[in-house]
Enzyme design. Structure first.
Site, PDB file in Angstrom:
ATOM      1  N   ARG A  47       0.870  -1.182   0.000  1.00 33.43           N
ATOM      2  CA  ARG A  47       0.000   0.000   0.000  1.00 33.43           C
ATOM      3  C   ARG A  47       0.904   1.229   0.000  1.00 33.43           C
ATOM      4  O   ARG A  47       2.118   1.115   0.101  1.00 33.43           O
ATOM      5  CB  ARG A  47      -1.003   0.001   1.171  1.00 33.43           C
ATOM      6  CG  ARG A  47      -0.623  -0.618   2.457  1.00 33.43           C
ATOM      7  CD  ARG A  47       0.490   0.052   3.216  1.00 33.43           C
ATOM      8  NE  ARG A  47       0.268   1.474   3.388  1.00 33.43           N
ATOM      9  CZ  ARG A  47       1.221   2.341   3.585  1.00 33.43           C
ATOM     10  NH1 ARG A  47       2.489   1.982   3.662  1.00 33.43           N
ATOM     11  NH2 ARG A  47       0.959   3.630   3.719  1.00 33.43           N
ATOM     12  N   ASP A 240      -1.992  11.037  -2.018  1.00 29.02           N
ATOM     13  CA  ASP A 240      -2.442  10.000  -2.965  1.00 29.02           C
ATOM     14  C   ASP A 240      -2.825  10.590  -4.310  1.00 29.02           C
ATOM     15  O   ASP A 240      -2.716   9.936  -5.336  1.00 29.02           O
ATOM     16  CB  ASP A 240      -3.613   9.216  -2.369  1.00 29.02           C
ATOM     17  CG  ASP A 240      -3.083   8.272  -1.313  1.00 29.02           C
ATOM     18  OD1 ASP A 240      -2.920   8.720  -0.161  1.00 29.02           O
ATOM     19  OD2 ASP A 240      -2.776   7.117  -1.645  1.00 29.02           O
TER      20      ASP A 240
HETATM   21  O1  MRU Z   1      -4.434   3.210   2.237  1.00 31.27           O
HETATM   22  P1  MRU Z   1      -2.957   3.427   2.089  1.00 31.27           P
HETATM   23  O2  MRU Z   1      -2.161   2.861   3.216  1.00 31.27           O
HETATM   24  O3  MRU Z   1      -2.444   2.971   0.739  1.00 31.27           O
HETATM   25  O4  MRU Z   1      -2.797   4.994   2.153  1.00 31.27           O
HETATM   26  C1  MRU Z   1      -1.525   5.549   2.081  1.00 31.27           C
HETATM   27  C2  MRU Z   1      -1.500   7.004   2.250  1.00 31.27           C
HETATM   28  O5  MRU Z   1      -2.511   7.665   2.378  1.00 31.27           O
HETATM   29  C3  MRU Z   1      -0.170   7.654   2.154  1.00 31.27           C
HETATM   30  O6  MRU Z   1      -0.067   8.744   3.005  1.00 31.27           O
HETATM   31  C4  MRU Z   1       0.021   8.134   0.719  1.00 31.27           C
HETATM   32  O7  MRU Z   1      -0.208   7.070  -0.174  1.00 31.27           O
HETATM   33  C5  MRU Z   1       1.358   8.659   0.478  1.00 31.27           C
HETATM   34  S1  MRU Z   1       2.553   7.369   0.463  1.00 31.27           S
HETATM   35  C6  MRU Z   1       4.053   7.996   0.086  1.00 31.27           C
END
Ligand code: MRU
Length: 358
Positions: A47, A240
């Site tokens: 993730r 994201d």
């Molecule tokens: O649901 P996730 O764990 O994939 O969410 C990750 C995040 O929100 C992070 O802060 C984002 O992807 C930035 S990662 C460098």
């Protein structure tokens, strides 16, 4: 300093560290099938926006490598199915779609030039490895730009996990923190646990601890208290998806941190690669927000903590750009007005330092 390896291309297949089992266990799986990679992304074995982009690129390469097609036409039909499957995994992080588009572009270039399937397969594997290499270089550059903004001495808050586990490099927000720490800045990191999936408690705390960077773990409802009383010098999080006007989708809870930061006069920064910019969207209202299973809210590591009631689980929220003091990218630092500064960064030259593998 220790850097976690969430994903790696090997001769045996794509090796991923199972982030669902951290920090208790360090277990890795080897995938040879793109459908398994898609499932791993959906189930959050891997993730974090840039890391799922790397996983998608490697999944696309696996799809081509292990296809039984014996003509370019048949391979092209299968490749479309591979890309569609990977694109259906998680909707918010635009890096996923960026990586798939890049693999599609490379596939189109190759198939326009040759019908030698072995060559096409090899070149697609190299492209996926190149995506991973570039992510590493990107993180280093973001880290250097962002470290300048970290206090020489004081507390820095982050959110979720935007570290090595989330990118395949040194991390974006945690990359900034790591570079600042290596430069000798005396920083202490405040890590909100980041309910419901606990990326802060399980992953960021683990990475910082393994890297020897001092931290204090807090629950999400302590954020306001620490911003008001804790002498926090800066906040830095990942992203994201960043819309053209700078509105930024990041892990659920980021918006309330940004609003509280403004109230308490703490600068709130975003660290993200240019691949996270989505300039096709005018503002954050257009960013699709992933709705995940309610059981991730009602259960903690499989143990029920709430009665069998309706629970909401938007996995991300959008922070309006007026709360963002600056956005650190690998090509420089964007400031308001973001509509201009993000466009300028997006159209500026690519990183020159990345060695090409083809
Ligand atoms: O649901 P996730 O764990 O994939 O969410 C990750 C995040 O929100 C992070 O802060 C984002 O992807 C930035 S990662 C460098």
């Amino acid at each position: 300093m220790y850097v976690a390896q969430p994903i790696e291309w090997t001769d045996r297949g794509v090796v991923m560290l199972d982030q669902r089992r951290l920090p208790a266990e360090e277990v890795s799986y080897t995938y040879t099938n793109y459908r398994e990679v898609a499932k791993a992304i959906r189930d959050m074995v891997i993730r974090g926006a840039p890391a799922i982009g790397v996983a998608a690129a490697m999944g696309a390469a696996l799809g081509v490598l292990h296809s039984s097609a014996n003509s370019v036409e048949a391979l092209s039909t299968e490749f479309r199915e591979v890309c569609d499957t990977l694109a259906e995994t998680r909707p918010t992080a635009v890096d996923l779609f960026w990586a798939i588009e890049r693999m599609k572009r490379r596939f189109a270039e190759l198939t326009a030039r040759t019908s030698d399937l072995a060559k096409i397969r090899q070149a697609m594997v190299e492209e996926a490895q190149q995506v991973h290499l570039e992510k590493k270089a990107t993180d280093e550059a973001i880290g250097r730009y962002g470290a300048e903004f970290m206090p020489a001495n004081g507390q820095v808050m982050t959110q979720c996990n935007a570290g090595a586990l989330a990118t395949g490099g040194i991390g974006t927000a945690l990359g900034v923190i790591r570079v600042a720490f290596e430069q000798g800045k005396k920083i202490h990191i405040l890590v909100p646990e980041t309910r419901p999936y606990l990326q802060g408690a399980r992953l960021t705390a683990w990475e910082l601890y393994k890297g020897g960077i001092p931290l204090t773990l807090i629950t999400d409802n302590m954020v306001g208290h620490f911003l008001k009383t804790g002498k926090v010098g800066a906040i830095v999080t990942g992203a994201d998806r960043i819309a053209a006007n700078g509105d930024t989708a990041n892990k659920i809870g980021t918006y309330q941190i940004a609003v509280l930061a403004k109230e308490n006069k703490v600068p709130f920064y975003i660290a993200a690669p240019v691949s996270t910019f989505d300039l096709s969207l005018p503002d954050g209202d257009h960013i699709p927000i992933e709705e995940r299973s309610a059981s991730e809210v009602t259960h903690l590591q499989g143990v029920r903590i709430a009665p069998d009631v309706h629970a909401a689980h938007p996995a991300f929220d959008v922070t309006p750009s007026r709360y963002i003091a600056a956005i650190f990218s690998e090509r420089g630092v964007a400031r308001a007005p973001y509509t201009e500064s993000l466009r300028a960064l997006a159209s500026s030259a690519q990183l020159a330092a990345v060695p090409a593998t083809r």
